[in-house]
Design a protein around this motif. Sequence first.
Motif, PDB file in Angstrom:
ATOM      1  N   GLU A   2     -18.282   1.152   2.757  1.00 41.48           N
ATOM      2  CA  GLU A   2     -18.434   1.577   1.312  1.00 41.48           C
ATOM      3  C   GLU A   2     -16.816   1.620   1.385  1.00 41.48           C
ATOM      4  OE1 GLU A   2     -20.288   4.740   2.033  1.00 41.48           O
ATOM      5  OE2 GLU A   2     -18.771   5.964   3.395  1.00 41.48           O
ATOM      6  N   ILE A   3     -16.242   1.143   0.096  1.00 43.95           N
ATOM      7  CA  ILE A   3     -14.617   1.941  -0.207  1.00 43.95           C
ATOM      8  C   ILE A   3     -14.771   2.510  -1.207  1.00 43.95           C
ATOM      9  CG2 ILE A   3     -14.763  -0.422  -1.100  1.00 43.95           C
ATOM     10  CD1 ILE A   3     -11.973  -0.562   0.029  1.00 43.95           C
ATOM     11  N   TYR A   4     -13.491   3.489  -1.699  1.00 39.22           N
ATOM     12  CA  TYR A   4     -13.414   4.273  -2.985  1.00 39.22           C
ATOM     13  C   TYR A   4     -12.515   3.513  -3.569  1.00 39.22           C
ATOM     14  CZ  TYR A   4     -16.541   7.424  -0.144  1.00 39.22           C
ATOM     15  OH  TYR A   4     -17.488   8.009   0.392  1.00 39.22           O
ATOM     16  N   VAL A   5     -13.009   2.934  -5.063  1.00 39.79           N
ATOM     17  CA  VAL A   5     -12.059   2.274  -5.554  1.00 39.79           C
ATOM     18  C   VAL A   5     -12.199   2.990  -7.443  1.00 39.79           C
ATOM     19  CG1 VAL A   5     -11.681   0.744  -4.601  1.00 39.79           C
ATOM     20  CG2 VAL A   5     -13.465   0.689  -7.172  1.00 39.79           C
ATOM     21  N   TYR A  15     -11.761   4.968   3.711  1.00 41.13           N
ATOM     22  CA  TYR A  15     -12.380   4.122   2.696  1.00 41.13           C
ATOM     23  C   TYR A  15     -11.706   4.561   1.438  1.00 41.13           C
ATOM     24  CZ  TYR A  15     -15.021   2.595   7.083  1.00 41.13           C
ATOM     25  OH  TYR A  15     -15.815   2.077   8.522  1.00 41.13           O
ATOM     26  N   ASP A  16     -10.618   5.087   1.865  1.00 40.66           N
ATOM     27  CA  ASP A  16      -9.928   4.385   0.761  1.00 40.66           C
ATOM     28  C   ASP A  16      -8.559   3.997   0.688  1.00 40.66           C
ATOM     29  OD1 ASP A  16      -8.208   7.751  -0.752  1.00 40.66           O
ATOM     30  OD2 ASP A  16      -8.851   5.592  -1.818  1.00 40.66           O
ATOM     31  N   ASN A  17      -9.407   3.087  -0.745  1.00 39.65           N
ATOM     32  CA  ASN A  17      -8.172   1.709  -1.001  1.00 39.65           C
ATOM     33  C   ASN A  17      -7.010   2.543  -1.124  1.00 39.65           C
ATOM     34  OD1 ASN A  17      -7.732  -0.919  -1.712  1.00 39.65           O
ATOM     35  ND2 ASN A  17      -8.362  -0.253  -3.609  1.00 39.65           N
TER      36      ASN A  17
END
Lengths: 93, 286
Positions: B176-179, A46-48
Motif C-alpha cells: 500500500e501507499i498513502y497519497v 509508506y507515505d508518498n
Amino acid sequence: MSTAMNFSSKSFRPRAPDKGSFPLDHFGECKAFKEKFMTCLKDNSYDNSLCRLQSKEYLECRMDNQLMAKEPLEKLGFKDLLDKPSQENQVKP
Amino acid sequence: MICNSKSKVVCQFHVFVMLLSIFIRESLCYPKNSFLLTSTHSCIRGLQVQRAKGIHSYCQWFLCRRVPSRLNIQKRGVKSRKSQTRSQEDDWRKRNKTVLTYIAAAGVGMIGLSYAAVPLYRLYCQASGLGGTAVAGHNAEQVETMAPVKDRVLKITFNADTHASIQWNFRPQQSEIYVVPGETALAFYRAKNPTDKPVIGISTYNVVPFEAGQYFNKIQCFCFEEQRLNPKEEVDMPVFFYIDPEFDEDPRMARVDTITLSYTFFEAKEGQKLPLPGYSLTSQHS
C-alpha cells in the motif's frame, strides 16, 4: 474489464497512460535509486509525500539512462521540489 | 300548501327573485344557452296562465315549473341541435386530427432523437471527459499546475495477477501507499521469468472502486505494451500516477478512502497487439 452487469453502474474503462509505457530496465541501472525509494517508504510507513525526493531521483536516473523520455520535472509534478533550493537561497541573506 | 292573496304576492316575489338569480348566474356562466329566454317566456306564460286559472293553480304550476321548461328547451331546439352537433362533430374531428398529427410527430421525433443520441453522446463524452473516456491534451498541463489537496489522504493498495497461461512471478513491491490527490506518486511491481524461454507479456489494469477510476491518471506505466522477459530475468516495473485533485470535490467519492490498483499479465504471441482505448502504438520505444 468489469463484470458487473448492472444497468446503472458505470463500467470501468482502462485508459492508456499519458506518456506511454516505461521501457523495461533489463540491466538494473536504476535499481539503486529504486532501493532508496523503497527503504524511504518503509521508514515513513509508506507515505508518498515524504519520499518524493527519492522518486524524483529515480525518474532522473531513468531519463539519464535512456529509459524514459526526457521531460522537465515540472511536468511530472515535481515543481515544489525544484522551487525549494531557490527559495532557500533567497531567504538566507 | 296554502295559497291565498298573500301567497300570490309571495309567488310573484319568488318569480322575481328567481329570475334575478338566474340572470346573475347566466351572466357569470356562459351566455350561450337559451335557457334564460325560454325561462322568461315560460314565466310570462305562467303569469298569463295565473290570471286565467287562479292563484292556487298558478302557484302549483309555478312550483312544478322547472321540469317542463327543461323539456321544452329540449323539444324546441331539436332541428337546430342536429345541425349544431354536425358542425360540432366536424370541429371535434378536425381537433382530433390535429392532435393526432401532433402526437404522431412527437413519436417520430422521439425515435429520431434516440437514434441521434448515440453520436451526440459520444461527442459530449469526448468534450467533457465523463465516464473515463480519454481527453487528449487535457492532462499534460494539469500535472504542472495542480496543487495537492493535503487534507485528504488516500490509501492505494496494489494487486498483481497473472493469467493461468503465463508463468511469470508477478507481484507488487509495496502492499500500500498513502497519497493525496494532486500529488504524483511512484510505485513498483516486480516480475520474474523463471522459465528457460523468453516470454512476452502484456498487461492491463483495473481500478476499484470503478467510479474512482476516472480520477486515477497514469503518467507512465508498463501496461498495454508487450514486455519481453529473458530467461531467468527479474525486472522492476514502475507505475507513475496521480489522483486528480477534483476527486476531493466529487460528492460520490466522499466516503472513498481506499483505491485498489490491480494489474494482470497475459501472455502475448509475437506481433499480437491489443486494441487500446484511444492510444496509438507508434509513439513509444523504437
